[in-house]
Design a protein around this motif. Structure first.
Motif, PDB file in Angstrom:
ATOM      1  N   ALA A 110       3.765   8.528  -5.766  1.00  0.00           N
ATOM      2  CA  ALA A 110       4.160   7.338  -5.005  1.00  0.00           C
ATOM      3  C   ALA A 110       5.414   6.697  -5.601  1.00  0.00           C
ATOM      4  O   ALA A 110       6.376   6.431  -4.888  1.00  0.00           O
ATOM      5  CB  ALA A 110       3.022   6.329  -4.964  1.00  0.00           C
TER       6      ALA A 110
ATOM      7  N   SER B 157      -2.297  -4.262  -4.905  1.00  0.00           N
ATOM      8  CA  SER B 157      -1.740  -3.137  -4.159  1.00  0.00           C
ATOM      9  C   SER B 157      -2.657  -1.926  -4.267  1.00  0.00           C
ATOM     10  O   SER B 157      -3.434  -1.799  -5.217  1.00  0.00           O
ATOM     11  CB  SER B 157      -0.341  -2.798  -4.674  1.00  0.00           C
ATOM     12  N   THR B 158      -2.579  -1.039  -3.284  1.00  0.00           N
ATOM     13  CA  THR B 158      -3.450   0.133  -3.254  1.00  0.00           C
ATOM     14  C   THR B 158      -2.638   1.418  -3.246  1.00  0.00           C
ATOM     15  O   THR B 158      -1.560   1.486  -2.647  1.00  0.00           O
ATOM     16  CB  THR B 158      -4.364   0.105  -2.009  1.00  0.00           C
ATOM     17  N   PHE B 159      -3.191   2.444  -3.906  1.00  0.00           N
ATOM     18  CA  PHE B 159      -2.570   3.765  -3.982  1.00  0.00           C
ATOM     19  C   PHE B 159      -3.628   4.800  -3.631  1.00  0.00           C
ATOM     20  O   PHE B 159      -4.582   5.001  -4.387  1.00  0.00           O
ATOM     21  CB  PHE B 159      -2.032   4.018  -5.388  1.00  0.00           C
TER      22      PHE B 159
ATOM     23  N   ASN C 177      -1.993   9.995  -2.951  1.00  0.00           N
ATOM     24  CA  ASN C 177      -0.635  10.403  -3.297  1.00  0.00           C
ATOM     25  C   ASN C 177      -0.696  11.619  -4.217  1.00  0.00           C
ATOM     26  O   ASN C 177      -1.688  11.823  -4.917  1.00  0.00           O
ATOM     27  CB  ASN C 177       0.093   9.248  -3.991  1.00  0.00           C
TER      28      ASN C 177
ATOM     29  N   ALA D 207       0.033   9.207  -8.784  1.00  0.00           N
ATOM     30  CA  ALA D 207       0.424   7.993  -8.052  1.00  0.00           C
ATOM     31  C   ALA D 207       1.684   7.391  -8.670  1.00  0.00           C
ATOM     32  O   ALA D 207       2.659   7.118  -7.957  1.00  0.00           O
ATOM     33  CB  ALA D 207      -0.693   6.980  -8.068  1.00  0.00           C
ATOM     34  N   ILE D 208       1.684   7.148  -9.995  1.00  0.00           N
ATOM     35  CA  ILE D 208       2.782   6.449 -10.658  1.00  0.00           C
ATOM     36  C   ILE D 208       3.167   7.142 -11.954  1.00  0.00           C
ATOM     37  O   ILE D 208       2.299   7.549 -12.737  1.00  0.00           O
ATOM     38  CB  ILE D 208       2.393   4.987 -10.971  1.00  0.00           C
TER      39      ILE D 208
ATOM     40  N   SER E 252       0.825  -1.207   0.000  1.00  0.00           N
ATOM     41  CA  SER E 252       0.000   0.000   0.000  1.00  0.00           C
ATOM     42  C   SER E 252       0.857   1.255   0.000  1.00  0.00           C
ATOM     43  O   SER E 252       1.934   1.293   0.603  1.00  0.00           O
ATOM     44  CB  SER E 252      -0.932   0.007   1.216  1.00  0.00           C
ATOM     45  N   PHE E 253       0.346   2.279  -0.702  1.00  0.00           N
ATOM     46  CA  PHE E 253       1.015   3.572  -0.822  1.00  0.00           C
ATOM     47  C   PHE E 253      -0.007   4.658  -0.503  1.00  0.00           C
ATOM     48  O   PHE E 253      -0.949   4.866  -1.269  1.00  0.00           O
ATOM     49  CB  PHE E 253       1.560   3.754  -2.236  1.00  0.00           C
ATOM     50  N   ASP E 254       0.179   5.339   0.612  1.00  0.00           N
ATOM     51  CA  ASP E 254      -0.798   6.321   1.077  1.00  0.00           C
ATOM     52  C   ASP E 254      -0.145   7.660   1.402  1.00  0.00           C
ATOM     53  O   ASP E 254       0.851   7.724   2.139  1.00  0.00           O
ATOM     54  CB  ASP E 254      -1.507   5.813   2.333  1.00  0.00           C
TER      55      ASP E 254
END
Length: 206
Positions: free
Chosen positions: A171, A186-188, A191, A199-200, A159-161
């Protein structure tokens, strides 16, 4: 820093250890690894409030001829003026695995608020890990994948928060990867980036 490992022909294991409030005017606020001809394992350990003015707020890995394994460990409030707020990886001839670990409130002045990957001749796996409120003044709020990665990169069940970047990839920012990128389960969330990819951000893949 606290420890420097250099020119070692054998494996290094760090188990159940805490590294807090260490400072260095070079690389690796807590630990610096260089020229290690063997595997490195860090398990059940914590790195808090470490600072470096070079690379790797908590740990710097440079020229490792073996696998790297980090598991069940935490990295909180580490800071660096260059790349890799918590960990800096460069010139690794082997796979890198990060399992069941947390990265919270790390910051970098270069790239990769929590982690910087550069020149990895092997695969990278990040599994069952979390990245929360890491920040960077460049690309990759939590993770920056730069240099050249000659292998697959997998991020699974992570996870990326609330990570942030003053650049692309709130992220994660991906650079040159000579293999497949796999993001699974996976979770975003929340971000942000001042640039492409809240996010990415993807660069050159394959």
């Amino acid at each position: 820093g606290a420890i420097s490992f250099s020119v070692i022909n054998g494996s290094v294991s760090i188990l159940g250890s805490n590294f807090d409030n260490n400072n260095v005017s070079g690389p690796g606020g807590a630990i610096y690894f260089s020229d290690i001809n063997g595997s490195v394992s860090i398990v059940d350990s914590s790195f808090n409030n470490n600072n470096a003015s070079g690379v790797g707020g908590a740990i710097s890995f440079n020229v490792i001829n073996g696998t790297l394994y980090i598991a069940n460990s935490s990295f909180d409030n580490n800071n660096v003026s260059g790349p890799g707020g918590a960990i800096y990886f460069s010139n690794i001839n082997g796979s890198v695995t990060i399992f069941n670990s947390t990265f919270n409130n790390n910051s970098a002045g270069g790239v990769g608020g929590a982690i910087n990957f550069g020149f990895i001749n092997g695969s990278i796996s990040i599994v069952d890990s979390s990245f929360v409120e890491n920040s960077v003044s460049g690309p990759g709020g939590a993770i920056y994948v730069g240099g050249d990665i000659f292998g697959n990169l997998k991020i699974i069940n992570s996870s990326f928060d609330s990570n942030s970047a003053i650049g692309p990839g709130g992220a994660i920012s991906f650079g040159n990867i000579g293999g497949d990128v796999i993001l699974a389960n996976s979770t975003f969330n929340s971000n942000s980036a001042i640039g492409p990819g809240g996010a990415i951000s993807f660069g050159n893949i394959g």
